[in-house]
Scaffold this active site. Structure first.
Site, PDB file in Angstrom:
ATOM      1  N   LYS A  11       0.857  -1.164  -0.024  1.00 23.72           N
ATOM      2  CA  LYS A  11      -0.106  -0.086   0.073  1.00 23.72           C
ATOM      3  C   LYS A  11       0.907   1.168  -0.124  1.00 23.72           C
ATOM      4  O   LYS A  11       2.186   1.121   0.295  1.00 23.72           O
ATOM      5  CB  LYS A  11      -1.084   0.119   1.130  1.00 23.72           C
ATOM      6  N   GLY A  98       7.284   1.030   4.967  1.00 22.33           N
ATOM      7  CA  GLY A  98       6.305   1.948   5.100  1.00 22.33           C
ATOM      8  C   GLY A  98       5.499   1.395   3.929  1.00 22.33           C
ATOM      9  O   GLY A  98       4.552   2.386   3.691  1.00 22.33           O
ATOM     10  N   ASP A 136      -2.328  -1.739  10.178  1.00 18.19           N
ATOM     11  CA  ASP A 136      -2.614  -1.612   8.404  1.00 18.19           C
ATOM     12  C   ASP A 136      -3.407  -2.915   8.269  1.00 18.19           C
ATOM     13  O   ASP A 136      -3.847  -2.914   7.061  1.00 18.19           O
ATOM     14  CB  ASP A 136      -1.537  -1.602   8.083  1.00 18.19           C
TER      15      ASP A 136
END
Ligand code: ATP
Length: 291
Positions: A11, A98, A136
């Protein structure tokens, strides 16, 4: 023996606003999250006795230390505690970068385990388990496009954007999400409204990318600014860091423009990954029927 192979996407955060610190130590965030077409391959196979996890990436724990193990254990405990599983992860998504790779692997394992045990758990139940594994994880059960609020676990699925490409650029070192939040100064963050950004067309979207966590990482790692500048010089419509970094991404309207930039930027020694945004529901055929 039954086996399911799923492809777990990375993502990027098109917008990441940190709104404040909570009494439980977490931060309240608003994030516009978008799945992109760089995938780990996750195979989950029925096996004799216990859960085993193997992974081909250096530095990623195997066995119980892998987030995929905890995901499988949680589903089996609720549905078939005695079942054995063999999980194999082939990593393509850079680690601690990240890009949500571990969370995405965990979401894929939640889905696969649920299918292999008869699909007893709903999307909401899987997302609740996911929240306990990593903030997440729920996104990867609600993507490809969503706004995340609260600690990141309150998801609103949005319509996917029209196809565009991102070029991910990774400098080859890891950052710790915990370190970034620990060093965040809330007086320096802009707290942009991510909802507004979600409605923009690609050109304007690219100009409006935002990430409050860059106030920590960019001063500590000047290479982040250099990679963003390199992306703009190579034709990106906009560039920003994803999550807690250090990966940055640039936005391109076409695959050709993205790949041309990848060649140019890759020659500087950074790792580059051209990828389209994902526009189909993640795990649609396995999650569609559940609320
Ligand atoms: P986020 O953007 O969600 O903060 P990230 O992309 O920065 O996540 P991950 O790649 O998920 O970070 O890795 C974070 C840590 O989790 C690493 O230190 C890694 O060793 C550990 N880990 C455990 N299981 C996995 C997995 N399946 N894949 C990647 N990392 C894993």
């Amino acid at each position: 023996m039954k086996e399911l192979v799923l492809f777990a996407p990375a993502k990027v955060n098109l917008c990441l606003s940190v709104l404040g610190k909570r009494s439980d130590g977490y931060h309240d965030v608003e994030m516009l999250m978008q799945a992109v077409g760089l995938y780990d391959r996750v195979s989950v196979r029925e096996a004799q006795g216990g859960i085993s996890v193997t992974c081909d990436a250096a530095g990623v724990p195997v066995g119980e230390g892998n987030i995929a193990y905890r995901a499988a254990r949680a589903v089996l405990d609720r549905s078939r505690p005695g079942m054995g599983l063999s999980i194999t992860i082939n990593k393509n998504i850079p680690v601690a970068a990240g890009l949500g790779g571990g969370s995405s692997d965990a979401a894929a394992v939640l889905v696969a385990c649920n299918v292999l045990t008869g699909g007893l758990l709903s999307r909401a139940q899987l997302a609740e388990i996911g929240t306990g594994l990593g903030m997440d994880v729920p996104f990867f059960l609600h993507g490809p496009t969503a706004i995340a609020r609260g600690r990141g676990e309150v998801l609103e699925t949005l319509p996917p954007p029209p196809l565009f490409w991102v070029l991910l650029v990774n400098p080859g070192f890891e950052t710790s999400t915990a370190w970034v939040y620990k060093n965040l100064n809330l007086r320096l963050t802009k707290k942009v409204d991510c909802n507004k950004i979600a409605r923009l067309k690609v050109g304007q979207l690219a100009q409006s990318l935002h990430n409050d966590l860059e106030t920590v990482t960019a001063p500590a790692h000047p290479v982040i600014g250099e990679m963003e500048q390199a992306l703009r010089d190579a034709g990106a419509l906009g560039a920003r860091m994803s999550g807690s970094g250090p990966t940055v991404f640039g936005i391109f309207e076409t695959e050709a423009a993205c790949r041309t930039a990848a060649e140019r930027i890759g020659s500087r020694g950074w790792k580059v990954f051209p990828a389209p945004v994902v526009t189909e529901p993640l795990y649609g055929e396995y999650l569609r029927s559940t609320p």
